[in-house]
Design an enzyme around this catalytic site. Structure first.
Site, mmCIF file in Angstrom:
data_model
loop_
_atom_site.group_PDB
_atom_site.id
_atom_site.type_symbol
_atom_site.label_atom_id
_atom_site.label_comp_id
_atom_site.label_asym_id
_atom_site.label_seq_id
_atom_site.Cartn_x
_atom_site.Cartn_y
_atom_site.Cartn_z
ATOM 1 N N ASN A 101 -1.105 0.696 5.258
ATOM 2 C CA ASN A 101 -1.495 1.196 3.937
ATOM 3 C C ASN A 101 -2.960 1.621 3.872
ATOM 4 O O ASN A 101 -3.579 1.588 2.810
ATOM 5 C CB ASN A 101 -1.204 0.160 2.849
ATOM 6 C CG ASN A 101 0.281 -0.098 2.683
ATOM 7 O OD1 ASN A 101 1.095 0.813 2.854
ATOM 8 N ND2 ASN A 101 0.642 -1.338 2.380
ATOM 9 N N ARG A 102 -3.519 1.978 5.005
ATOM 10 C CA ARG A 102 -4.908 2.440 5.086
ATOM 11 C C ARG A 102 -5.916 1.350 4.708
ATOM 12 O O ARG A 102 -7.089 1.640 4.459
ATOM 13 C CB ARG A 102 -5.143 3.682 4.209
ATOM 14 C CG ARG A 102 -4.372 4.925 4.675
ATOM 15 C CD ARG A 102 -4.757 5.296 6.097
ATOM 16 N NE ARG A 102 -4.179 6.557 6.535
ATOM 17 C CZ ARG A 102 -3.078 6.644 7.289
ATOM 18 N NH1 ARG A 102 -2.427 5.555 7.656
ATOM 19 N NH2 ARG A 102 -2.631 7.820 7.687
#
Length: 223
Positions: free
Chosen positions: A200-201
């Protein structure tokens, strides 16, 4: 028609849609080394075991005194707690830029294990004896190439290089000395950043900054 985000009605995938999730590893403060060189060595051993092609390839970013930046890939040829060493032509663009502005940055990107290391520091030429030692370990063709190439200069065509190589091969048939314009530089870091890709970065970023007493301050950075 290509838009800012690579929009093309005929393309199957827009540039902005190219992405992947990172989930192989984590990086946390409880399991890192207190010294960034030790942390680099830990990751370096894992890189070597991952059989990555040219793991020593690194981006070298330099800048003129007028703050015009440039970057290129060079090869790491050694490191210790003094810094990270690479070799080049002192009269090349990067050599000229380092003569004007000795501040530089390195970037290692090891996509196979979802990691990168950023290094910022001051650059100095290494001792002539160190440059000699590496130069004479190179293949003969590479040693001739150091003489044959007026690196970064405009030339008419490839024949110029080939003629130069032939001329120097004849000139140095018995022994090939190191050119006075060729040798090593050492990037002496004052900051490291170790980046580990996460899902999710929400990537892990650990920064080491050298402080006045020579020790290292460790911080986590937001991704």
């Amino acid at each position: 028609m290509h838009g800012f985000f690579g929009k093309d009605e005929s393309a199957e995938k827009k540039i902005a849609d190219i992405r992947r999730e990172y989930s192989l590893h984590a990086l946390d403060e409880q399991h890192i080394a207190s010294n960034p060189f030790d942390q680099f060595t830990r990751w370096w051993h894992e890189v070597l075991n991952s059989e990555i092609v040219e793991p020593n390839a690194m981006t070298l970013a330099t800048s003129t005194i007028a703050a015009m930046p440039s970057a290129r890939i060079v090869l790491l040829k050694g490191y210790d707690e003094r810094g990270f060493v690479f070799f080049t032509n002192y009269k090349s663009n990067k050599g000229n830029e380092l003569a004007e502005n000795p501040n530089a940055a390195l970037l290692f990107f090891w996509k196979e294990i979802e990691r990168q290391v950023r290094i910022e520091g001051v650059v100095k030429k290494i001792a002539a004896e160190e440059s000699d030692e590496y130069f004479f370990s190179r293949p003969e063709g590479s040693r001739i190439g150091a003489w044959a190439s007026p690196q970064s200069q405009v030339i008419d065509n490839r024949s110029v290089l080939e003629a130069n190589a032939e001329r120097y091969a004849q000139k140095f048939k018995n022994s090939i000395p190191r050119p006075p314009h060729w040798g090593g530089y050492r990037v002496m870091p004052w900051r490291f950043e170790f980046w580990q890709g996460r899902i999710n970065r929400l990537h892990d970023r650990i920064q080491y900054t050298k402080i006045a007493d020579g020790s290292w301050k460790v911080d986590r950075l937001a991704p």
